[in-house]
Design a protein around this motif. Sequence first.
Motif, PDB file in Angstrom:
ATOM      1  N   ILE A 183      23.228  28.406  80.227  1.00 52.08           N
ATOM      2  CA  ILE A 183      22.779  27.005  80.238  1.00 52.08           C
ATOM      3  C   ILE A 183      23.592  26.182  79.233  1.00 52.08           C
ATOM      4  O   ILE A 183      23.994  25.051  79.522  1.00 52.08           O
ATOM      5  CB  ILE A 183      21.276  26.936  79.911  1.00 52.08           C
ATOM      6  CG1 ILE A 183      20.466  27.513  81.072  1.00 52.08           C
ATOM      7  CG2 ILE A 183      20.846  25.502  79.618  1.00 52.08           C
ATOM      8  CD1 ILE A 183      18.989  27.672  80.775  1.00 52.08           C
ATOM      9  N   LEU A 184      23.874  26.759  78.066  1.00 50.06           N
ATOM     10  CA  LEU A 184      24.626  26.028  77.048  1.00 50.06           C
ATOM     11  C   LEU A 184      26.056  25.762  77.499  1.00 50.06           C
ATOM     12  O   LEU A 184      26.625  24.707  77.202  1.00 50.06           O
ATOM     13  CB  LEU A 184      24.613  26.822  75.738  1.00 50.06           C
ATOM     14  CG  LEU A 184      25.173  26.109  74.502  1.00 50.06           C
ATOM     15  CD1 LEU A 184      24.444  24.803  74.256  1.00 50.06           C
ATOM     16  CD2 LEU A 184      25.094  27.014  73.287  1.00 50.06           C
ATOM     17  N   SER A 185      26.650  26.722  78.231  1.00 45.06           N
ATOM     18  CA  SER A 185      28.017  26.508  78.717  1.00 45.06           C
ATOM     19  C   SER A 185      28.069  25.345  79.704  1.00 45.06           C
ATOM     20  O   SER A 185      28.973  24.505  79.643  1.00 45.06           O
ATOM     21  CB  SER A 185      28.550  27.792  79.366  1.00 45.06           C
ATOM     22  OG  SER A 185      27.814  28.099  80.535  1.00 45.06           O
ATOM     23  N   VAL A 234      40.081  14.847  84.129  1.00 45.24           N
ATOM     24  CA  VAL A 234      40.454  16.189  84.592  1.00 45.24           C
ATOM     25  C   VAL A 234      40.303  17.201  83.461  1.00 45.24           C
ATOM     26  O   VAL A 234      39.755  18.300  83.654  1.00 45.24           O
ATOM     27  CB  VAL A 234      41.899  16.185  85.132  1.00 45.24           C
ATOM     28  CG1 VAL A 234      42.388  17.603  85.375  1.00 45.24           C
ATOM     29  CG2 VAL A 234      41.973  15.383  86.431  1.00 45.24           C
ATOM     30  N   LEU A 235      40.773  16.849  82.269  1.00 42.20           N
ATOM     31  CA  LEU A 235      40.655  17.774  81.140  1.00 42.20           C
ATOM     32  C   LEU A 235      39.189  18.031  80.778  1.00 42.20           C
ATOM     33  O   LEU A 235      38.819  19.155  80.432  1.00 42.20           O
ATOM     34  CB  LEU A 235      41.402  17.205  79.925  1.00 42.20           C
ATOM     35  CG  LEU A 235      42.933  17.243  80.020  1.00 42.20           C
ATOM     36  CD1 LEU A 235      43.547  16.463  78.869  1.00 42.20           C
ATOM     37  CD2 LEU A 235      43.451  18.669  80.030  1.00 42.20           C
ATOM     38  N   SER A 236      38.358  16.983  80.846  1.00 42.54           N
ATOM     39  CA  SER A 236      36.943  17.180  80.531  1.00 42.54           C
ATOM     40  C   SER A 236      36.259  18.021  81.601  1.00 42.54           C
ATOM     41  O   SER A 236      35.338  18.787  81.301  1.00 42.54           O
ATOM     42  CB  SER A 236      36.235  15.831  80.396  1.00 42.54           C
ATOM     43  OG  SER A 236      36.293  15.095  81.611  1.00 42.54           O
ATOM     44  N   ALA A 237      36.711  17.908  82.857  1.00 42.91           N
ATOM     45  CA  ALA A 237      36.116  18.707  83.931  1.00 42.91           C
ATOM     46  C   ALA A 237      36.501  20.174  83.822  1.00 42.91           C
ATOM     47  O   ALA A 237      35.815  21.037  84.397  1.00 42.91           O
ATOM     48  CB  ALA A 237      36.551  18.162  85.293  1.00 42.91           C
ATOM     49  N   ILE A 238      37.594  20.474  83.088  1.00 41.93           N
ATOM     50  CA  ILE A 238      38.012  21.872  82.929  1.00 41.93           C
ATOM     51  C   ILE A 238      36.907  22.680  82.251  1.00 41.93           C
ATOM     52  O   ILE A 238      36.651  23.840  82.607  1.00 41.93           O
ATOM     53  CB  ILE A 238      39.325  21.954  82.119  1.00 41.93           C
ATOM     54  CG1 ILE A 238      40.498  21.426  82.948  1.00 41.93           C
ATOM     55  CG2 ILE A 238      39.602  23.383  81.685  1.00 41.93           C
ATOM     56  CD1 ILE A 238      40.873  22.270  84.125  1.00 41.93           C
ATOM     57  N   ALA A 239      36.251  22.080  81.237  1.00 42.11           N
ATOM     58  CA  ALA A 239      35.165  22.797  80.553  1.00 42.11           C
ATOM     59  C   ALA A 239      34.057  23.138  81.536  1.00 42.11           C
ATOM     60  O   ALA A 239      33.484  24.238  81.497  1.00 42.11           O
ATOM     61  CB  ALA A 239      34.619  21.957  79.403  1.00 42.11           C
ATOM     62  N   LEU A 240      33.745  22.217  82.436  1.00 42.50           N
ATOM     63  CA  LEU A 240      32.734  22.485  83.456  1.00 42.50           C
ATOM     64  C   LEU A 240      33.230  23.530  84.443  1.00 42.50           C
ATOM     65  O   LEU A 240      32.466  24.372  84.930  1.00 42.50           O
ATOM     66  CB  LEU A 240      32.388  21.182  84.187  1.00 42.50           C
ATOM     67  CG  LEU A 240      31.140  21.193  85.068  1.00 42.50           C
ATOM     68  CD1 LEU A 240      29.918  21.596  84.267  1.00 42.50           C
ATOM     69  CD2 LEU A 240      30.935  19.829  85.713  1.00 42.50           C
ATOM     70  N   PHE A 268      32.521  29.662  86.084  1.00 41.42           N
ATOM     71  CA  PHE A 268      32.751  31.104  86.043  1.00 41.42           C
ATOM     72  C   PHE A 268      31.567  31.813  85.385  1.00 41.42           C
ATOM     73  O   PHE A 268      31.169  32.893  85.809  1.00 41.42           O
ATOM     74  CB  PHE A 268      34.033  31.408  85.255  1.00 41.42           C
ATOM     75  CG  PHE A 268      35.300  31.180  86.022  1.00 41.42           C
ATOM     76  CD1 PHE A 268      35.834  32.167  86.826  1.00 41.42           C
ATOM     77  CD2 PHE A 268      35.962  29.980  85.947  1.00 41.42           C
ATOM     78  CE1 PHE A 268      37.003  31.964  87.528  1.00 41.42           C
ATOM     79  CE2 PHE A 268      37.134  29.756  86.639  1.00 41.42           C
ATOM     80  CZ  PHE A 268      37.655  30.753  87.441  1.00 41.42           C
ATOM     81  N   LEU A 269      31.030  31.186  84.335  1.00 41.28           N
ATOM     82  CA  LEU A 269      29.926  31.825  83.637  1.00 41.28           C
ATOM     83  C   LEU A 269      28.670  31.864  84.501  1.00 41.28           C
ATOM     84  O   LEU A 269      27.920  32.838  84.471  1.00 41.28           O
ATOM     85  CB  LEU A 269      29.648  31.087  82.321  1.00 41.28           C
ATOM     86  CG  LEU A 269      30.398  31.645  81.094  1.00 41.28           C
ATOM     87  CD1 LEU A 269      31.890  31.413  81.261  1.00 41.28           C
ATOM     88  CD2 LEU A 269      29.908  30.983  79.826  1.00 41.28           C
TER      89      LEU A 269
END
Length: 852
Positions: free
Chosen positions: A24-26, A261-267, A272-273
């Motif tokens: 959830i935190l990810s 795009v860079l901010s969406a990379i974290a999502l 994957f998690l």
Amino acid sequence: MKIWLLRLPFRHLKEHPGRSLLGILSIALGTAVYLSIALASHSALQSFRAGVNAVAGKTQLRLQSPGTSLDETLLPTVRQLPPVRAAAPVLETMVEIRGQENFSALLLGVDPFVEGPFREYRFLTATGLDQETFLKFLTQPGWVMLSAPLAARLKLAPGDTFTAAVGARLQTLAVAGTFRTAGDLYPLDGALMLMDLGQAQEILDRIGRLDYLDLLVHGDLATAARQLREALPPGVEVTTPGAQAEYMQGLVAAYRLNLAVLSAIALFVGMFLIYQSVTLSVVRRRREIGLLRTLGMTRGQVMLLFLSEGALSGALGGLLGLVLGGAMAQAALQMVAQNLTSLYQPVSAREIWLEGQVFVQAWLLALAATLAASYIPAREASRTRVRAVWYKEELEEKLEKWAASSAYLGLLVLALAGVGAFLKSGHGIPWPAFVAAFLILLGFALFTPLTAWWLGRLLAAPSRRLFGFAGDMGCRYLSGSLSRTAVSIAALATALGLVIAVVAMIGSFRQTVENWVQKSISGDIFFGPAVFSTSSYDQFLPPEVLRELAQDPRIADLYHYRCVRLPFRDRYILVIGGSFDVLARHGGLWFRQGDQEETVAQARAQDRVLVTEPFAEIFGVREGEWLTLPTPSGPQRLQVAGVFYDYRTDGAAVWMDIKLFQKFWQDQKINAVRLFLHNKGQRHEVLSHLQQTYQSRYRLVALSHEDLKNGILRIFDETFALTYALEGVAILVAVFGIITTFLVLIMERERELALLQALGASRGQIMGMVLVESGLASFLSYLLGALAGSVLALLLILVINKQAFGWTIQVCLSPDVYWQTLLLVLALGLAAGAYPAWRAMQPHVATILKEE
């Protein structure tokens, strides 16, 4: 649907709070980063748009001249035209207020007696504004009206004075009174002041000139605009006040997309998690699935069960992300506003514009991402045969067989990425290339199962010799637990690939900019207005200063520089006049083909122009072709003599000799000069002389070539600070995945590890097994990430930057980023495996074996 079926996901999340919390935190972090960047970008542009609207007021149409001012004798003529209902002349410039803090403010020169229909300025008599003071405002230079927010910020009352840099000179200004605008909307966060038009013309040395004429018209706007164009002389443009905001929005579109795009990379990494979490849930609950299926649960219900589990994590993570994103947005706003100010135009934004649509979009994106990530494991769970659920080994065997297929699918995805890299979407945002970037990350992630299986088998013998029993078992566990380790490895590899790609791109870009500065910014000293940027081309060197510089015996050559911004086709460009004879002697442009001296001399002799590479790429212009340029003297058809590299943010520009520029613009003003000295050793002496002679009287700055270069690189580094922060979040999310994976692995292997201890394995060997496995998993993540990052870096450098900005960037892949990333990932991997390894040694062997 039975209510109890919907309770199962809640029960499972409660049974495994640690793992559930990390998942959830990810998602929350990914959502928060995406939301904060979206809110910050939106708020900065909304603040800029609100400022433009506040200055425009009720204006319907605006008259201006491309890259120059209007003659005020046009005003009576315009007022007599049939479509015109009212006309208001305006002068506009940026000034710098000096005091405890130095900041920029917008100065408007207006005629108070005709402003009423256009802008509702409410002058506040309660603050001390009287008839005598208002008369001073109308008749004496240096008297201004301050907006209420600006007066409060400066703590000034009517009659007080303050110092401001106006034009090229330092001026003492007096406060006549304060005012508010309709709706209390102001540009630059309230930094607005008014001056009588005649006094502004005098103090700015623009006697008889206007920046624009605001109009109110009769009837339909389109009809009125057409009639005005037919009646007005050549070189006068009819536009709308909102065109400036539209220009700004178009100018920063690629910048905003890069951040998005860079901010969406974290999502994306968070997906994957979630995939991993649902997959591990399927693995752990295979017996439960078999029992439920035996009791009559259908395949659809099994699939819904696991989809709802992923959706619940996404919904909770998304909600938490909205809270975190709102808190993070303020810090992101300051960085975005600073970047936009440095790169494009002054933007002052202190408040977040909370848009419900942006919040809903971020939450739905989190939910959609988790559902997409949950679909494959949920589908796999629904298709599992009842008998097979009692044999966990069957899943691992199935995944080993699927590993080769996954690798082939990865090759197919990379092939599709190659196709996307070569597709062009026309002028604007290169969507196919951005899609190709995500496909590259996905393609290498799909290689994970096969490479994990292969690496575990390959390194088993060497690890046995180096680490004994622990090394052998660690390799066996890596290759035999693909259902649990592969997704974590892929998540970390994706984050590392992004880091390597962006760092390599930034490093290559920075090296290219350094080379460009050395080759293209010639001269020993730059001398010009202190406020001289892409937003302030109305700042000029005083004529007396130019005359004194021309008589200085230490100066061998003076390069004169004049720049204007004007509309060209569907966007704005820069038109720059320069001393081509000085360029031919000293250099200063970096051409992509042809000899510099010959090309510049040809352009000067034959009245040709030079264009920047971004201009050539955006408008499809090549050497020798013709273009038609709007000027105050009417459209001019000019031939392109050469194309040169240029890395300014608004780099679409046309350069011409200063004499040709003065012919078309009928204007002798100069923005700045570069000084070429006879004796380079006198640079510091001349710099000191310029500062002592002029800085007390004028707002001028003298910079050495080295100072100018360092200033450019400092702005470059500040611009990419936000990028590094976004990468850090992606790495953090991936580390959560590594921790989660090994915690679950230890929980699943408790009986197996207890049996090994019963058979004689020491606690040190148990810990070594886990650390070897986590180290190998981290090393494999690094290998895949390094390969993906290198390919992605080439895409960013050679395709995306070229299509989005028109820049050619020299590829410079430094080995430092690779070995530093290797050390980072090994340290993170071993640290992430340390706690699970310690946990593996804690259970009591007898208790666990008795349960079995």
